[in-house]
Motif scaffolding. Structure first.
Motif, PDB file in Angstrom:
ATOM      1  N   LYS A   1       8.600   6.477   7.316  1.00  0.00           N
ATOM      2  CA  LYS A   1       8.076   6.344   8.306  1.00  0.00           C
ATOM      3  C   LYS A   1       7.914   5.289   9.353  1.00  0.00           C
ATOM      4  O   LYS A   1       8.589   4.417   8.608  1.00  0.00           O
ATOM      5  CB  LYS A   1       6.456   6.510   8.503  1.00  0.00           C
TER       6      LYS A   1
ATOM      7  N   LYS B   1      -3.403   0.951  -3.537  1.00  0.00           N
ATOM      8  CA  LYS B   1      -2.515  -0.529  -3.316  1.00  0.00           C
ATOM      9  C   LYS B   1      -1.797  -1.522  -5.155  1.00  0.00           C
ATOM     10  O   LYS B   1      -2.319  -0.698  -6.185  1.00  0.00           O
ATOM     11  CB  LYS B   1      -3.488  -1.731  -3.800  1.00  0.00           C
TER      12      LYS B   1
ATOM     13  N   GLU C   1       0.507  -1.642  -0.180  1.00  0.00           N
ATOM     14  CA  GLU C   1      -0.017   0.342   0.021  1.00  0.00           C
ATOM     15  C   GLU C   1       0.732   0.978  -0.132  1.00  0.00           C
ATOM     16  O   GLU C   1       1.978   1.232   0.994  1.00  0.00           O
ATOM     17  CB  GLU C   1      -1.297   0.047   1.084  1.00  0.00           C
ATOM     18  N   VAL C   2       0.210   2.258  -0.977  1.00  0.00           N
ATOM     19  CA  VAL C   2       1.888   3.371  -1.194  1.00  0.00           C
ATOM     20  C   VAL C   2       0.516   4.743  -0.954  1.00  0.00           C
ATOM     21  O   VAL C   2      -0.486   4.733  -1.984  1.00  0.00           O
ATOM     22  CB  VAL C   2       2.777   3.056  -2.141  1.00  0.00           C
ATOM     23  N   GLU C   3       0.754   5.136   0.494  1.00  0.00           N
ATOM     24  CA  GLU C   3      -0.576   6.296   0.175  1.00  0.00           C
ATOM     25  C   GLU C   3      -0.262   7.171  -0.623  1.00  0.00           C
ATOM     26  O   GLU C   3       0.209   7.988  -1.257  1.00  0.00           O
ATOM     27  CB  GLU C   3       0.614   7.341   1.792  1.00  0.00           C
ATOM     28  N   GLY C   4      -1.850   7.671  -0.209  1.00  0.00           N
ATOM     29  CA  GLY C   4      -1.894   8.297  -2.305  1.00  0.00           C
ATOM     30  C   GLY C   4      -1.498   7.382  -3.149  1.00  0.00           C
ATOM     31  O   GLY C   4      -2.497   9.016  -4.101  1.00  0.00           O
ATOM     32  N   TYR C   5      -1.910   6.386  -3.946  1.00  0.00           N
ATOM     33  CA  TYR C   5      -1.787   5.728  -4.231  1.00  0.00           C
ATOM     34  C   TYR C   5      -2.053   4.327  -4.715  1.00  0.00           C
ATOM     35  O   TYR C   5      -2.280   3.611  -5.825  1.00  0.00           O
ATOM     36  CB  TYR C   5      -0.507   5.571  -5.502  1.00  0.00           C
TER      37      TYR C   5
ATOM     38  N   ASP D   1       8.914   1.432   6.701  1.00  0.00           N
ATOM     39  CA  ASP D   1       8.343   1.976   5.704  1.00  0.00           C
ATOM     40  C   ASP D   1       9.473   3.607   4.299  1.00  0.00           C
ATOM     41  O   ASP D   1       8.700   4.582   5.293  1.00  0.00           O
ATOM     42  CB  ASP D   1       6.986   1.402   5.407  1.00  0.00           C
TER      43      ASP D   1
ATOM     44  N   LYS E   1       9.604   9.068   1.181  1.00  0.00           N
ATOM     45  CA  LYS E   1       9.038   9.400   2.735  1.00  0.00           C
ATOM     46  C   LYS E   1       9.106   8.100   2.790  1.00  0.00           C
ATOM     47  O   LYS E   1       8.838   6.684   2.986  1.00  0.00           O
ATOM     48  CB  LYS E   1       7.196   9.537   2.819  1.00  0.00           C
TER      49      LYS E   1
ATOM     50  N   TYR F   1       9.488   1.079  -3.117  1.00  0.00           N
ATOM     51  CA  TYR F   1       8.273   0.779  -2.445  1.00  0.00           C
ATOM     52  C   TYR F   1      10.112  -0.231  -0.852  1.00  0.00           C
ATOM     53  O   TYR F   1      10.389  -1.093  -1.417  1.00  0.00           O
ATOM     54  CB  TYR F   1       6.956  -0.194  -2.187  1.00  0.00           C
TER      55      TYR F   1
ATOM     56  N   THR G   1       8.831   4.909   0.858  1.00  0.00           N
ATOM     57  CA  THR G   1       8.306   5.042  -0.789  1.00  0.00           C
ATOM     58  C   THR G   1       9.131   6.134  -1.375  1.00  0.00           C
ATOM     59  O   THR G   1       9.295   7.382  -0.649  1.00  0.00           O
ATOM     60  CB  THR G   1       6.879   5.406  -0.739  1.00  0.00           C
TER      61      THR G   1
END
Length: 457
Positions: free
Chosen positions: A442, A220, A214-218, A376, A440, A361, A378
């Motif tokens: 986190k 699955k 899962e990539v935030e904003g984009y 993680d 990014k 990722y 990305t």
């Protein structure tokens, strides 16, 4: 002026050349672009006063030696198997070399000579390999510097179509060499390690064993395993790691659909087909199905692959126009893989206003002070247009930045190498951020390999 020779003027060189031309005044550079296609090389030279195009055949000893002899540093953007021709001349004339390709056995064998001559042969300095190495080592080194111990490393990269240009059921278009996509995963078993257990995926199972990301904003994505992840234990200094897995990113559902081609044999590149020039798309598909005096190609294919009529997999096949009896393969002595590539190119070639996207990722699992932690990381980059693509930026910019750093002796450790040291990755990653290539990171709860529980291994 300091002379930079660029051998090969393929898709990824546009951004590389623009970067160096923009620096040519302040850095006192002159570029020579050598390619078999002089017109294409001239186009990339942008009529710039500090750039010229020449015809260069890497297998023509005279033209190759002449060009390399006159350079201060050489960039080879040729297919990987051709680098060695330029590399030997670089040693002969004492020139450093930069490539974006994996280090071959032949290149590795030159290491001692390269060191003896005080040269830098920087390889694997594109996107994957390249940015993946640098961004991974930055985090791995920071974990080690804190006293942490790595226990898990997973890394995925994909060249995809940008969301705004995603207009087909496969959620995919060719953003790079189509041939590499069609034959991906062949030539060896995928090897990796998970929770201390060695795992193997043969080619015929590769596209049914995927990871989800899962990539935030984009949204699955899925990843399928690259050929040999185990090589990276020594590369990254992760000899004791429990989980090490490298893979290729696609949108969810792509691998399941691609597996239909694998099961039929359409990706085979080991033999040529009879009369492929005049073969229709429909005949091509029918070649891999049993003979029937009554059943249609569609019915045979559905039965053979066990596809229900309302399955999205069927719609994906229909969308490719596979059953068209009028469209011809039009290639002499084509392998199945070459014929499939031709069919896919009809539908998956980027339109003029389409944009591409690079997604990367990394997952880092580590132990620190008796506690398990996870980071993680990305990176998503969307291309600007058909020239300044995300692929051209992520391949071309690291090559250009590294070339200048070697020329300016900021990278000076000699030898055949890849960008895994702080000397190399720190300045390059810092500069890439100014071009929008930003990771990014986190910290999240350590999930291990199996976040859904269970005790199986």
């Amino acid at each position: 002026m300091r002379q930079i020779l660029i051998i090969g003027a393929g898709k990824s060189t546009s951004v590389l050349i623009s970067y160096l031309l923009n620096k040519s005044e302040t850095e006192n550079l002159f570029l020579t672009i050598g390619d078999l296609d002089i017109e294409h090389a001239k186009k990339l030279s942008q009529d710039h006063e500090r750039c010229k195009a020449i015809v260069l055949d890497v297998f023509n000893k005279e033209s190759r030696e002449s060009a390399i002899k006159n350079a201060d540093i050489v960039i080879s953007m040729l297919p990987a198997r051709f680098h060695i021709e330029a590399a030997k001349d670089c040693i002969k004339f004492k020139k450093s070399l930069v490539t974006a390709s994996y280090v071959s056995k032949e290149m590795k064998a030159l290491d001692q000579e390269v060191k003896e001559n005080g040269l830098v042969f920087m390889n694997e300095i594109g996107v994957d390999p390249g940015i993946d190495h640098m961004s991974a080592m930055k985090v791995i080194d920071s974990i080690r510097d804190k006293g942490g111990k790595m226990i898990l490393f997973e890394s995925f990269t994909g060249g995809l179509v940008a969301p705004e240009s995603d207009t087909n059921l496969w959620n995919y278009k060719f953003t790079w060499n189509p041939r590499n996509v069609v034959v991906a995963g062949q030539g060896g078993v995928a090897e990796f390690i998970q929770e201390g257990k060695y795992k193997y995926i043969p080619y015929h199972r590769l596209f049914r064993r995927t990871e989800f990301l899962e990539v935030e904003g984009y949204g699955k994505f899925e990843g399928y395993a690259n050929r040999n992840s185990l090589d990276y234990r020594s590369v990254y200094g992760l000899e004791d790691i429990l989980t090490l897995y490298r893979g290729t990113i696609r949108r969810v559902g792509f691998s399941r659909a691609w597996n239909m081609f694998v099961q039929l044999g359409l990706t085979d590149d080991t033999y040529t087909m009879q009369d492929s020039m005049n073969m229709s798309y429909r005949d091509f598909i029918n070649s891999f199905l049993p003979y029937s005096p009554t059943d249609t190609v569609e019915l045979k294919l559905r039965h053979n692959l066990k596809i229900d009529q309302d399955d999205i997999m069927w719609d994906k096949l229909v969308e490719l126009d596979l059953f068209n009896k009028d469209k011809k393969i039009g290639l002499e002595n084509a392998t199945p893989a070459e014929a499939l590539q031709k069919i896919l190119s009809d539908k998956w070639t980027l339109a003029e206003d389409d944009k591409d996207m690079i997604v990367m990722y990394h997952k880092f699992g580590y132990e620190l002070n008796g506690e398990k932690k996870q980071i993680d990381s990305t990176m998503v980059l969307i291309g600007e247009d058909q020239t300044t693509t995300a692929m051209a930026k992520t391949v071309g910019l690291p090559v250009a930045i590294a070339t200048l750093a070697i020329l300016n002796k900021k990278i000076s450790t000699p030898g055949v190498q890849i960008p895994i040291t702080k000397e190399v990755y720190t300045p390059i990653l810092d500069e890439l951020e100014s071009h929008g290539i930003v990771f990014k990171e986190k910290e999240i709860e350590y999930l291990g390999y199996n976040p859904f529980g269970g005790v199986g291994n």
